[in-house]
Design an enzyme around this catalytic site. Structure first.
Site, PDB file in Angstrom:
ATOM      1  N   HIS A 195       9.886  75.898  63.162  1.00  0.00           N
ATOM      2  CA  HIS A 195       8.795  75.255  62.428  1.00  0.00           C
ATOM      3  C   HIS A 195       9.322  74.881  61.052  1.00  0.00           C
ATOM      4  O   HIS A 195       9.729  75.742  60.269  1.00  0.00           O
ATOM      5  CB  HIS A 195       7.588  76.182  62.298  1.00  0.00           C
ATOM      6  CG  HIS A 195       6.430  75.543  61.602  1.00  0.00           C
ATOM      7  ND1 HIS A 195       5.442  74.844  62.267  1.00  0.00           N
ATOM      8  CD2 HIS A 195       6.106  75.475  60.274  1.00  0.00           C
ATOM      9  CE1 HIS A 195       4.568  74.382  61.396  1.00  0.00           C
ATOM     10  NE2 HIS A 195       4.939  74.755  60.180  1.00  0.00           N
ATOM     11  N   CYS A 196       9.315  73.592  60.750  1.00  0.00           N
ATOM     12  CA  CYS A 196       9.897  73.096  59.504  1.00  0.00           C
ATOM     13  C   CYS A 196       8.798  72.835  58.480  1.00  0.00           C
ATOM     14  O   CYS A 196       7.920  71.992  58.711  1.00  0.00           O
ATOM     15  CB  CYS A 196      10.684  71.809  59.766  1.00  0.00           C
ATOM     16  SG  CYS A 196      11.426  71.107  58.272  1.00  0.00           S
TER      17      CYS A 196
END
Length: 283
Positions: free
Chosen positions: A181-182
């Protein structure tokens, strides 16, 4: 008689001392033996056939997961806004300080080449970031019949999921071939936007190298031959000299940090792995 008895007692005491004396090696051996017994006793009392390194890692990561679940949804838009502001400021300084310098000191054809190359890199950065941001990373089919291969059941979604699919606690859904998850795009990197994310990193690193390569002359001139007349106690970012130092700090830091991340992702892609898969293999 008393002297003989006293001498005999002293000899006996010396013998007793010699009998009970242990060498350092013997003390270390006995200490290791005691510690091994304690370890065996602890393992026998806490043994669980379902215990594994994955379970231990998940348990240790619970505080970090709680922090991400709680604050990442709130901090995601701030990260995106920060990225846009930093990138826009770097591009603005390149036009405001770098372009006039090149127009004044360089050949017009050389300036045209630099401008065209820089804008091409800028368009690539915008294009790949836009696609990484808006492209859905990959959603698991709602109907179980549409899933060709089922590896396990998601404990949070209570739904079958294909291999290499993981549940994102921030997005609250399963992601196909999830990498991570960025926060910089406020979303997950998965099957359909992984290539855009990687090419975005490549474009950013190339862009940073471009500014470093064509800006080192300006930085050198400003550091060794520029005049600093402004008051040190009052920092003004609108002054060209301060802009140059700000640009150098931001671009150099981004180049090395993002470049290292890009090389690590390139290695994972070469090996056919994802970030989550690589971490799981370590444990």
């Amino acid at each position: 008689m008393w002297m003989l008895f006293k001498k005999a007692c002293q000899n006996q005491r010396v013998k007793m001392i010699k009998l009970h004396w242990n060498s350092p090696k013997e003390i270390v051996r006995r200490l290791k033996s005691r510690l091994e017994l304690i370890r065996i006793a602890f393992l026998s009392l806490t043994y669980n056939e379902h215990l594994s390194w994955n379970y231990a890692f998940d348990t240790l990561m619970e505080p970090a997961i709680w922090f991400i679940d709680t604050f990442c949804k709130l901090l995601g838009p701030l990260f995106v806004t920060g990225f846009i502001l930093l990138t826009s400021s770097a591009v603005f300084i390149a036009y405001h300080v770098g372009l006039p310098y090149y127009i004044q000191h360089k050949n017009p054809w050389y300036v045209a080449f630099v401008v065209i190359l820089g804008n091409y890199i800028k368009i690539n950065v915008i294009f790949y970031y836009w696609n990484a941001f808006w492209t859905d990373p990959g959603q698991v089919p709602i109907k179980a019949e549409d899933i060709k291969t089922i590896s396990t059941i998601c404990k949070k979604c209570i739904h079958p999921k294909p291999p290499r699919t993981h549940h994102c606690s921030v997005c609250d859904r399963c992601i196909l071939k999830m990498d991570h998850h960025c926060p910089w795009i406020n979303g997950c990197i998965g099957h359909f936007n992984h290539r855009y994310f990687f090419m975005f990193m490549v474009s950013m690193v190339v862009g940073c190298f471009f500014i470093m390569l064509f800006g080192v002359e300006i930085f050198y001139q400003e550091v060794f031959y520029g005049e600093s007349n402004e008051d040190i106690s009052s920092f003004d970012l609108t002054v060209p000299r301060n802009m140059i130092f700000y640009e150098a700090f931001v671009i150099t830091g981004t180049f090395f940090m993002l470049g290292g991340l890009m090389l690590w992702h390139a290695k994972l892609i070469h090996q056919g792995e994802t970030s989550i898969g690589n971490v799981q293999l370590q444990f």
